[in-house]
Design a protein around this motif. Structure first.
Motif, PDB file in Angstrom:
ATOM      1  N   ILE A 199       0.838  -1.208   0.000  1.00  8.50           N
ATOM      2  CA  ILE A 199       0.000   0.000   0.000  1.00  8.50           C
ATOM      3  C   ILE A 199       0.872   1.256   0.000  1.00  8.50           C
ATOM      4  O   ILE A 199       0.624   2.202  -0.762  1.00  8.50           O
ATOM      5  CB  ILE A 199      -0.946  -0.006   1.224  1.00  8.50           C
ATOM      6  N   PHE A 200       1.908   1.260   0.860  1.00 11.12           N
ATOM      7  CA  PHE A 200       2.830   2.398   0.902  1.00 11.12           C
ATOM      8  C   PHE A 200       3.483   2.607  -0.465  1.00 11.12           C
ATOM      9  O   PHE A 200       3.613   3.743  -0.936  1.00 11.12           O
ATOM     10  CB  PHE A 200       3.932   2.174   1.949  1.00 11.12           C
ATOM     11  N   GLY A 201       3.912   1.504  -1.067  1.00 10.38           N
ATOM     12  CA  GLY A 201       4.599   1.595  -2.354  1.00 10.38           C
ATOM     13  C   GLY A 201       3.710   2.151  -3.447  1.00 10.38           C
ATOM     14  O   GLY A 201       4.118   3.046  -4.204  1.00 10.38           O
ATOM     15  N   ILE A 202       2.478   1.629  -3.545  1.00  8.67           N
ATOM     16  CA  ILE A 202       1.541   2.104  -4.576  1.00  8.67           C
ATOM     17  C   ILE A 202       1.200   3.573  -4.346  1.00  8.67           C
ATOM     18  O   ILE A 202       1.146   4.376  -5.285  1.00  8.67           O
ATOM     19  CB  ILE A 202       0.251   1.241  -4.551  1.00  8.67           C
ATOM     20  N   ARG A 203       0.999   3.932  -3.071  1.00  7.60           N
ATOM     21  CA  ARG A 203       0.660   5.325  -2.745  1.00  7.60           C
ATOM     22  C   ARG A 203       1.803   6.273  -3.095  1.00  7.60           C
ATOM     23  O   ARG A 203       1.573   7.358  -3.655  1.00  7.60           O
ATOM     24  CB  ARG A 203       0.333   5.428  -1.257  1.00  7.60           C
ATOM     25  N   MET A 204       3.042   5.873  -2.785  1.00  7.48           N
ATOM     26  CA  MET A 204       4.194   6.720  -3.102  1.00  7.48           C
ATOM     27  C   MET A 204       4.385   6.863  -4.607  1.00  7.48           C
ATOM     28  O   MET A 204       4.722   7.950  -5.093  1.00  7.48           O
ATOM     29  CB  MET A 204       5.461   6.154  -2.452  1.00  7.48           C
ATOM     30  N   MET A 242      21.376  24.421  -0.479  1.00 11.24           N
ATOM     31  CA  MET A 242      21.748  23.969  -1.810  1.00 11.24           C
ATOM     32  C   MET A 242      21.135  22.608  -2.108  1.00 11.24           C
ATOM     33  O   MET A 242      20.524  22.388  -3.157  1.00 11.24           O
ATOM     34  CB  MET A 242      23.268  23.893  -1.939  1.00 11.24           C
ATOM     35  N   ILE A 243      21.292  21.649  -1.150  1.00  9.25           N
ATOM     36  CA  ILE A 243      20.724  20.310  -1.337  1.00  9.25           C
ATOM     37  C   ILE A 243      19.202  20.381  -1.298  1.00  9.25           C
ATOM     38  O   ILE A 243      18.514  19.730  -2.083  1.00  9.25           O
ATOM     39  CB  ILE A 243      21.242  19.355  -0.250  1.00  9.25           C
ATOM     40  N   ALA A 244      18.650  21.192  -0.380  1.00 11.34           N
ATOM     41  CA  ALA A 244      17.201  21.302  -0.239  1.00 11.34           C
ATOM     42  C   ALA A 244      16.555  21.815  -1.520  1.00 11.34           C
ATOM     43  O   ALA A 244      15.454  21.412  -1.874  1.00 11.34           O
ATOM     44  CB  ALA A 244      16.862  22.231   0.926  1.00 11.34           C
ATOM     45  N   GLN A 245      17.242  22.711  -2.251  1.00  8.92           N
ATOM     46  CA  GLN A 245      16.680  23.281  -3.465  1.00  8.92           C
ATOM     47  C   GLN A 245      16.902  22.387  -4.689  1.00  8.92           C
ATOM     48  O   GLN A 245      16.089  22.388  -5.612  1.00  8.92           O
ATOM     49  CB  GLN A 245      17.300  24.657  -3.728  1.00  8.92           C
ATOM     50  N   LYS A 246      18.004  21.635  -4.679  1.00  7.90           N
ATOM     51  CA  LYS A 246      18.327  20.831  -5.861  1.00  7.90           C
ATOM     52  C   LYS A 246      17.754  19.423  -5.815  1.00  7.90           C
ATOM     53  O   LYS A 246      17.661  18.755  -6.838  1.00  7.90           O
ATOM     54  CB  LYS A 246      19.856  20.744  -6.032  1.00  7.90           C
ATOM     55  N   ILE A 247      17.361  18.959  -4.626  1.00 12.77           N
ATOM     56  CA  ILE A 247      16.848  17.599  -4.513  1.00 12.77           C
ATOM     57  C   ILE A 247      15.496  17.477  -5.217  1.00 12.77           C
ATOM     58  O   ILE A 247      14.658  18.379  -5.126  1.00 12.77           O
ATOM     59  CB  ILE A 247      16.730  17.179  -3.032  1.00 12.77           C
ATOM     60  N   SER A 248      15.302  16.424  -5.955  1.00 13.60           N
ATOM     61  CA  SER A 248      14.035  16.193  -6.639  1.00 13.60           C
ATOM     62  C   SER A 248      13.158  15.287  -5.775  1.00 13.60           C
ATOM     63  O   SER A 248      13.357  14.076  -5.710  1.00 13.60           O
ATOM     64  CB  SER A 248      14.286  15.521  -8.007  1.00 13.60           C
ATOM     65  N   VAL A 249      12.188  15.908  -5.111  1.00 13.77           N
ATOM     66  CA  VAL A 249      11.291  15.147  -4.240  1.00 13.77           C
ATOM     67  C   VAL A 249      10.483  14.144  -5.062  1.00 13.77           C
ATOM     68  O   VAL A 249      10.195  13.037  -4.616  1.00 13.77           O
ATOM     69  CB  VAL A 249      10.342  16.109  -3.482  1.00 13.77           C
ATOM     70  N   ARG A 250      10.154  14.528  -6.285  1.00 14.54           N
ATOM     71  CA  ARG A 250       9.385  13.644  -7.178  1.00 14.54           C
ATOM     72  C   ARG A 250      10.157  12.359  -7.473  1.00 14.54           C
ATOM     73  O   ARG A 250       9.614  11.244  -7.348  1.00 14.54           O
ATOM     74  CB  ARG A 250       9.076  14.375  -8.483  1.00 14.54           C
ATOM     75  N   THR A 251      11.439  12.497  -7.816  1.00 17.12           N
ATOM     76  CA  THR A 251      12.265  11.323  -8.129  1.00 17.12           C
ATOM     77  C   THR A 251      12.451  10.429  -6.907  1.00 17.12           C
ATOM     78  O   THR A 251      12.333   9.201  -7.002  1.00 17.12           O
ATOM     79  CB  THR A 251      13.646  11.771  -8.652  1.00 17.12           C
ATOM     80  N   VAL A 252      12.729  11.060  -5.753  1.00 11.79           N
ATOM     81  CA  VAL A 252      12.929  10.288  -4.525  1.00 11.79           C
ATOM     82  C   VAL A 252      11.659   9.542  -4.145  1.00 11.79           C
ATOM     83  O   VAL A 252      11.699   8.383  -3.707  1.00 11.79           O
ATOM     84  CB  VAL A 252      13.370  11.215  -3.367  1.00 11.79           C
ATOM     85  N   THR A 253      10.488  10.172  -4.334  1.00 11.48           N
ATOM     86  CA  THR A 253       9.211   9.536  -4.001  1.00 11.48           C
ATOM     87  C   THR A 253       8.939   8.332  -4.894  1.00 11.48           C
ATOM     88  O   THR A 253       8.489   7.287  -4.423  1.00 11.48           O
ATOM     89  CB  THR A 253       8.058  10.549  -4.123  1.00 11.48           C
ATOM     90  N   ILE A 254       9.233   8.473  -6.185  1.00 15.58           N
ATOM     91  CA  ILE A 254       9.032   7.353  -7.118  1.00 15.58           C
ATOM     92  C   ILE A 254       9.970   6.199  -6.770  1.00 15.58           C
ATOM     93  O   ILE A 254       9.549   5.027  -6.733  1.00 15.58           O
ATOM     94  CB  ILE A 254       9.257   7.821  -8.577  1.00 15.58           C
ATOM     95  N   ILE A 255      11.242   6.509  -6.498  1.00 14.41           N
ATOM     96  CA  ILE A 255      12.199   5.467  -6.099  1.00 14.41           C
ATOM     97  C   ILE A 255      11.748   4.803  -4.806  1.00 14.41           C
ATOM     98  O   ILE A 255      11.824   3.579  -4.650  1.00 14.41           O
ATOM     99  CB  ILE A 255      13.615   6.062  -5.934  1.00 14.41           C
ATOM    100  N   GLY A 256      11.250   5.607  -3.864  1.00 16.85           N
ATOM    101  CA  GLY A 256      10.747   5.064  -2.601  1.00 16.85           C
ATOM    102  C   GLY A 256       9.602   4.094  -2.818  1.00 16.85           C
ATOM    103  O   GLY A 256       9.533   3.033  -2.183  1.00 16.85           O
ATOM    104  N   GLY A 257       8.685   4.444  -3.714  1.00 15.70           N
ATOM    105  CA  GLY A 257       7.574   3.547  -4.018  1.00 15.70           C
ATOM    106  C   GLY A 257       8.052   2.220  -4.575  1.00 15.70           C
ATOM    107  O   GLY A 257       7.531   1.150  -4.214  1.00 15.70           O
ATOM    108  N   ILE A 258       9.069   2.263  -5.428  1.00 15.77           N
ATOM    109  CA  ILE A 258       9.627   1.038  -6.007  1.00 15.77           C
ATOM    110  C   ILE A 258      10.274   0.178  -4.925  1.00 15.77           C
ATOM    111  O   ILE A 258      10.127  -1.052  -4.912  1.00 15.77           O
ATOM    112  CB  ILE A 258      10.642   1.389  -7.115  1.00 15.77           C
TER     113      ILE A 258
END
Length: 257
Positions: A102-107, A223-239
């Protein structure tokens, strides 16, 4: 003598197998915990709290306050998860597997719907929250005198070393991080992992994962906070979550890890 020697050998083999199984259980729990914490915490609210506060105040104080909150939360979560082991393992194993799915599909759904600059909204929200806390600290400073409030790297107030770690900034970092982490996905994940994996491995892996993410936030700052892609991290997290759920199809609940 021959009978005695024949009885000793199997016991020695059983002990070795038990030790190997325990080691594998710890390693599996450690790897599972550190991986899910990293994909859950990168770009999360607690990450931004540490990043922004580290730009304004002493980094060591911010890191100490945030890590104390995250370490305490990890231990509490592991205890909550371990308490469910009174239920037969076969039930907790498959329930936790379903939760991972469920967590994975939701992420994955959240990640696919996000815009590339999704993290900026949460960054601004955290900035506003810290600004509000700063104003409260300044009012307290005016009412109670200068005290030992740290106003940033430019002004230093003489104080004892032990007071440096219990300053208002330390308390602020601890409180903001603890409240942001309570009920967060990483806390729920830690509880679920502790219910099915080795609790010591989950506790150590979760703490190390938090250390890596928080340390990265404190060192890199905005610098890291602005450059990090939350979208990419969320998709990887779901996987990653779906991979753990899928692996349960090939591992027996009684295998010990």
């Amino acid at each position: 003598l021959q009978k005695g020697s024949s009885l000793v050998a199997p016991v020695h083999i059983v002990n070795e197998e038990s030790a190997d199984k325990t080691n594998l259980g710890f390693i599996h729990a450690f790897v599972a915990a550190i991986s899910v914490i990293i994909v859950s915490e990168l770009g999360d609210k607690t990450f931004f709290i540490a990043a922004i506060m580290a730009m304004r105040y002493n980094r060591l104080t911010v890191l100490a306050g945030a890590m104390l909150a995250l370490g305490l939360m990890t231990c509490l979560s592991v205890l909550f998860g371990y308490a469910t082991t009174v239920i037969p393992r076969v039930y907790t194993y498959y329930v936790s597997t379903a939760l991972f799915a469920i967590f994975g599909i939701r992420m994955l759904r959240e990640g696919l719907k996000m815009s590339p600059d999704e993290g900026q909204e949460e960054l601004e929200e955290v900035q506003a929250e810290i600004k509000k806390k700063d104003e409260e600290l300044q009012r307290t400073k005016l009412l109670n005198g200068p005290g030992d409030v740290e106003s940033g790297p430019g002004t230093t107030i003489p104080q004892k070393k032990w007071l440096h770690f219990i300053s208002p900034i330390f308390v602020q970092a601890f409180t903001l991080t603890f409240l942001a982490e309570w009920g967060d996905r990483s806390q729920l994940t830690t509880i679920v992992l502790a219910a099915r994996e080795d609790p010591y491995g989950v506790a150590v892996g979760g703490t190390v994962g938090h250390c890596l993410c928080t340390g990265l936030a404190v060192i890199g700052g905005r610098m890291i906070a602005q450059k990090i892609s939350v979208r990419t991290v969320t998709i990887i997290g779901g996987i990653v979550f779906l991979a753990f759920a899928f692996s349960a199809l090939f591992i027996s609940p009684d295998s010990g890890f």
